[in-house]
Design an enzyme around this catalytic site. Structure first.
Site, mmCIF file in Angstrom:
data_model
loop_
_atom_site.group_PDB
_atom_site.id
_atom_site.type_symbol
_atom_site.label_atom_id
_atom_site.label_comp_id
_atom_site.label_asym_id
_atom_site.label_seq_id
_atom_site.Cartn_x
_atom_site.Cartn_y
_atom_site.Cartn_z
ATOM 1 N N ARG A 18 -21.196 -20.610 19.586
ATOM 2 C CA ARG A 18 -20.578 -21.695 18.804
ATOM 3 C C ARG A 18 -21.173 -21.724 17.413
ATOM 4 O O ARG A 18 -22.260 -21.219 17.182
ATOM 5 C CB ARG A 18 -20.873 -23.055 19.451
ATOM 6 N N ASN A 74 -39.231 -21.288 15.172
ATOM 7 C CA ASN A 74 -38.026 -22.017 14.820
ATOM 8 C C ASN A 74 -37.946 -23.163 15.815
ATOM 9 O O ASN A 74 -37.450 -22.990 16.938
ATOM 10 C CB ASN A 74 -36.787 -21.133 14.902
ATOM 11 N N ALA A 77 -34.188 -28.532 16.265
ATOM 12 C CA ALA A 77 -34.135 -29.962 15.933
ATOM 13 C C ALA A 77 -35.520 -30.617 15.973
ATOM 14 O O ALA A 77 -35.764 -31.599 15.247
ATOM 15 C CB ALA A 77 -33.179 -30.683 16.868
ATOM 16 N N HIS A 80 -37.540 -31.524 12.827
ATOM 17 C CA HIS A 80 -37.298 -32.729 12.031
ATOM 18 C C HIS A 80 -37.805 -33.999 12.696
ATOM 19 O O HIS A 80 -37.695 -35.075 12.109
ATOM 20 C CB HIS A 80 -35.792 -32.866 11.755
ATOM 21 N N ASP A 87 -48.869 -31.750 15.878
ATOM 22 C CA ASP A 87 -50.250 -31.873 16.355
ATOM 23 C C ASP A 87 -50.696 -30.603 17.075
ATOM 24 O O ASP A 87 -51.828 -30.146 16.902
ATOM 25 C CB ASP A 87 -50.392 -33.089 17.282
ATOM 26 N N GLU A 98 -42.644 -20.556 9.527
ATOM 27 C CA GLU A 98 -41.504 -21.360 9.979
ATOM 28 C C GLU A 98 -40.215 -20.622 9.619
ATOM 29 O O GLU A 98 -40.056 -20.154 8.492
ATOM 30 C CB GLU A 98 -41.556 -22.722 9.265
ATOM 31 N N HIS A 100 -35.827 -20.688 9.920
ATOM 32 C CA HIS A 100 -34.549 -21.304 10.280
ATOM 33 C C HIS A 100 -33.431 -20.332 9.938
ATOM 34 O O HIS A 100 -33.464 -19.684 8.883
ATOM 35 C CB HIS A 100 -34.328 -22.618 9.529
ATOM 36 N N LEU A 101 -32.452 -20.275 10.809
ATOM 37 C CA LEU A 101 -31.302 -19.412 10.564
ATOM 38 C C LEU A 101 -30.504 -19.921 9.369
ATOM 39 O O LEU A 101 -30.126 -19.158 8.473
ATOM 40 C CB LEU A 101 -30.407 -19.391 11.806
ATOM 41 N N SER A 102 -30.231 -21.219 9.390
ATOM 42 C CA SER A 102 -29.497 -21.849 8.290
ATOM 43 C C SER A 102 -30.498 -22.326 7.236
ATOM 44 O O SER A 102 -31.709 -22.241 7.445
ATOM 45 C CB SER A 102 -28.694 -23.042 8.827
#
Ligand code: CA2
Length: 154
Positions: A18, A74, A77, A80, A87, A98, A100-102
């Site tokens: 998706r 990654n 969600a 955020h 921690d 870090e 992220h794909l987007s």
């Protein structure tokens, strides 16, 4: 050979099924295969995992302490929202990258906040699955320049 944990957070198991316009067409298994290939080229032993559970992600970060030379994460969600992830990451002494794909900064405002960035050496976002390869290349360079002895090597 240094071990690098590549940890992935919730819903990333849905990749390739998706929202390809946001996350691309690669499946997580294809990204994992790419990471293993990059690891072979760079001399890194890759442990690639995905979980939908915040607690499991925290447990794996704790496992990385003493097991891994570096972390690529990654947190999806949880990036955020999760002080628990932050921690746990603070307890890891090796380099953290870090991924992220987007590009979260091009999206909704709530995605601009990251609980991972404060403890990351750097952030790679917006390049789809390629970001994982770039992250591993950064890790390899950091470990070359700044070798650590506190982690286990096999
Ligand atoms: O761009 C990234 O890699 C994200 O970490 C992906 C997270 C999102 O919450 C972050 O803001 C940015 C979401 C992963 C969800 O993945 C899906 C993949 C296919 C279909 C549905 C969700």
């Amino acid at each position: 050979m240094p071990t690098v944990f590549v940890l992935n957070g919730p819903n990333l198991n849905l990749l390739g099924t998706r929202e390809p316009e946001i996350y691309g067409r690669l499946t997580l298994e294809e990204i994992a295969a790419g990471c293993r290939e990059t690891g072979r080229r760079l001399g890194l032993d890759i442990v690639f995992r995905q979980t939908n559970s915040e607690g499991e992600l925290v447990t794996w970060i704790q496992e990385a302490i003493g097991e891994a030379a570096a972390l690529v994460i990654n947190a999806a969600a949880y990036t955020h929202t999760s002080v628990a992830v932050l921690d746990a990451l603070r307890a890891f002494s090796g380099p953290i990258v870090e991924v992220h794909l987007s590009n979260p900064h091009r999206r909704e405002g709530f995605r601009a906040r990251s609980y991972v960035s404060p403890v990351a050496e750097g952030v790679i976002c917006g390049f789809g699955g390629t970001g994982y390869r770039l992250a591993l290349e950064a890790v390899a360079e950091i470990l070359r320049d700044r070798p650590r002895t506190s982690h286990r090597e096999t």
